[in-house]
Design a protein around this motif. Structure first.
Motif, mmCIF file in Angstrom:
data_model
loop_
_atom_site.group_PDB
_atom_site.id
_atom_site.type_symbol
_atom_site.label_atom_id
_atom_site.label_comp_id
_atom_site.label_asym_id
_atom_site.label_seq_id
_atom_site.Cartn_x
_atom_site.Cartn_y
_atom_site.Cartn_z
ATOM 1 N N ILE A 160 -25.233 -31.195 -9.545
ATOM 2 C CA ILE A 160 -24.744 -32.136 -8.612
ATOM 3 C C ILE A 160 -25.085 -32.339 -7.271
ATOM 4 O O ILE A 160 -25.207 -33.293 -6.828
ATOM 5 N N ALA A 161 -25.456 -31.317 -6.858
ATOM 6 C CA ALA A 161 -26.140 -31.128 -5.315
ATOM 7 C C ALA A 161 -27.445 -32.046 -5.393
ATOM 8 O O ALA A 161 -27.742 -32.674 -4.581
ATOM 9 N N ALA A 162 -28.269 -31.720 -6.260
ATOM 10 C CA ALA A 162 -29.375 -32.319 -6.462
ATOM 11 C C ALA A 162 -29.296 -33.678 -6.892
ATOM 12 O O ALA A 162 -30.043 -34.583 -6.127
ATOM 13 N N CYS A 163 -28.352 -34.374 -7.531
ATOM 14 C CA CYS A 163 -28.080 -35.633 -7.904
ATOM 15 C C CYS A 163 -27.720 -36.386 -6.432
ATOM 16 O O CYS A 163 -28.304 -37.524 -6.336
ATOM 17 N N ALA A 164 -26.714 -35.611 -5.841
ATOM 18 C CA ALA A 164 -26.188 -36.157 -4.595
ATOM 19 C C ALA A 164 -27.279 -36.459 -3.560
ATOM 20 O O ALA A 164 -27.346 -37.447 -2.850
ATOM 21 N N HIS A 165 -28.146 -35.411 -3.456
ATOM 22 C CA HIS A 165 -29.493 -35.664 -2.536
ATOM 23 C C HIS A 165 -30.134 -36.858 -2.633
ATOM 24 O O HIS A 165 -30.552 -37.638 -1.831
ATOM 25 N N ASP B 19 -20.906 -41.462 3.227
ATOM 26 C CA ASP B 19 -20.615 -39.695 3.617
ATOM 27 C C ASP B 19 -21.213 -38.946 2.269
ATOM 28 O O ASP B 19 -20.878 -39.054 1.114
ATOM 29 N N PRO B 20 -21.762 -37.939 2.725
ATOM 30 C CA PRO B 20 -22.405 -37.019 1.436
ATOM 31 C C PRO B 20 -21.258 -36.372 0.566
ATOM 32 O O PRO B 20 -21.506 -36.213 -0.439
ATOM 33 N N LEU B 21 -19.962 -36.392 1.104
ATOM 34 C CA LEU B 21 -19.119 -36.042 -0.014
ATOM 35 C C LEU B 21 -18.617 -36.981 -0.925
ATOM 36 O O LEU B 21 -18.364 -36.679 -2.076
ATOM 37 N N ASP B 22 -18.612 -38.297 -0.353
ATOM 38 C CA ASP B 22 -18.658 -39.259 -1.443
ATOM 39 C C ASP B 22 -19.712 -39.467 -2.555
ATOM 40 O O ASP B 22 -19.371 -39.516 -3.545
ATOM 41 N N LEU B 23 -20.867 -38.993 -1.912
ATOM 42 C CA LEU B 23 -22.023 -39.054 -2.911
ATOM 43 C C LEU B 23 -21.987 -37.819 -3.692
ATOM 44 O O LEU B 23 -22.339 -37.958 -5.181
ATOM 45 N N ASP C 32 -19.052 -36.793 -5.027
ATOM 46 C CA ASP C 32 -18.099 -37.119 -6.052
ATOM 47 C C ASP C 32 -18.645 -38.197 -7.175
ATOM 48 O O ASP C 32 -18.478 -38.160 -8.194
ATOM 49 N N VAL C 33 -19.807 -38.907 -6.415
ATOM 50 C CA VAL C 33 -20.497 -39.830 -7.583
ATOM 51 C C VAL C 33 -21.299 -38.903 -8.430
ATOM 52 O O VAL C 33 -21.258 -39.190 -9.764
ATOM 53 N N ALA C 34 -21.904 -38.090 -8.000
ATOM 54 C CA ALA C 34 -22.734 -37.264 -8.570
ATOM 55 C C ALA C 34 -22.241 -36.170 -9.564
ATOM 56 O O ALA C 34 -22.435 -36.289 -10.805
ATOM 57 N N ARG C 35 -20.706 -36.030 -9.218
ATOM 58 C CA ARG C 35 -19.909 -35.274 -10.252
ATOM 59 C C ARG C 35 -19.686 -36.070 -11.269
ATOM 60 O O ARG C 35 -19.559 -35.587 -12.433
ATOM 61 N N ASP C 36 -19.269 -37.516 -11.070
ATOM 62 C CA ASP C 36 -18.863 -38.399 -12.148
ATOM 63 C C ASP C 36 -20.134 -38.586 -13.054
ATOM 64 O O ASP C 36 -19.969 -38.618 -14.312
ATOM 65 N N LEU C 37 -21.210 -38.523 -12.337
ATOM 66 C CA LEU C 37 -22.533 -38.819 -13.282
ATOM 67 C C LEU C 37 -22.811 -37.643 -14.231
ATOM 68 O O LEU C 37 -23.274 -37.710 -15.545
ATOM 69 N N TRP C 38 -22.592 -36.359 -13.666
ATOM 70 C CA TRP C 38 -22.488 -35.287 -14.512
ATOM 71 C C TRP C 38 -21.598 -35.189 -15.690
ATOM 72 O O TRP C 38 -21.887 -34.562 -16.793
ATOM 73 N N PRO D 13 -31.348 -34.171 -12.468
ATOM 74 C CA PRO D 13 -30.295 -35.049 -11.766
ATOM 75 C C PRO D 13 -30.960 -36.044 -10.834
ATOM 76 O O PRO D 13 -30.649 -36.962 -10.887
ATOM 77 N N GLU D 14 -32.429 -35.782 -10.548
ATOM 78 C CA GLU D 14 -33.060 -36.890 -9.794
ATOM 79 C C GLU D 14 -33.253 -37.973 -10.694
ATOM 80 O O GLU D 14 -33.010 -39.245 -10.416
ATOM 81 N N GLU D 15 -33.676 -37.656 -12.010
ATOM 82 C CA GLU D 15 -33.869 -38.712 -12.689
ATOM 83 C C GLU D 15 -32.710 -39.449 -13.191
ATOM 84 O O GLU D 15 -32.411 -40.829 -13.419
ATOM 85 N N ALA D 16 -31.517 -38.637 -13.231
ATOM 86 C CA ALA D 16 -30.075 -39.488 -13.548
ATOM 87 C C ALA D 16 -29.676 -40.288 -12.600
ATOM 88 O O ALA D 16 -29.258 -41.504 -12.789
#
Length: 63
Positions: free
Chosen positions: A10-15, A25-29, A31-37, A47-50
């Protein structure tokens, strides 16, 4: 990438998402990354590819 801990994925995807959206906002990102996970197909990718795969429709719409 099921062997990668969820918090690292999630952290790598959000980055990667933040590289596209500097003003969100990084916290919003996170949340998006968590949804993607939660998406089994995306979670199986690095994560970067996703993130890039998920962003693809935005790239295509801009062309």
């Amino acid at each position: 990438m099921d062997n990668m801990p969820a918090n690292l994925w999630i952290a790598a995807c959000a980055h990667r998402l933040q590289q596209q959206w500097h003003t969100v906002d990084p916290l919003d990102l996170e949340d998006v990354a968590r949804d993607l996970w939660r998406d089994e197909r995306l979670r199986a990718m690095p994560p970067e590819e996703a993130a890039v795969d998920w962003l693809k429709p935005l790239y295509e719409a801009g062309n």
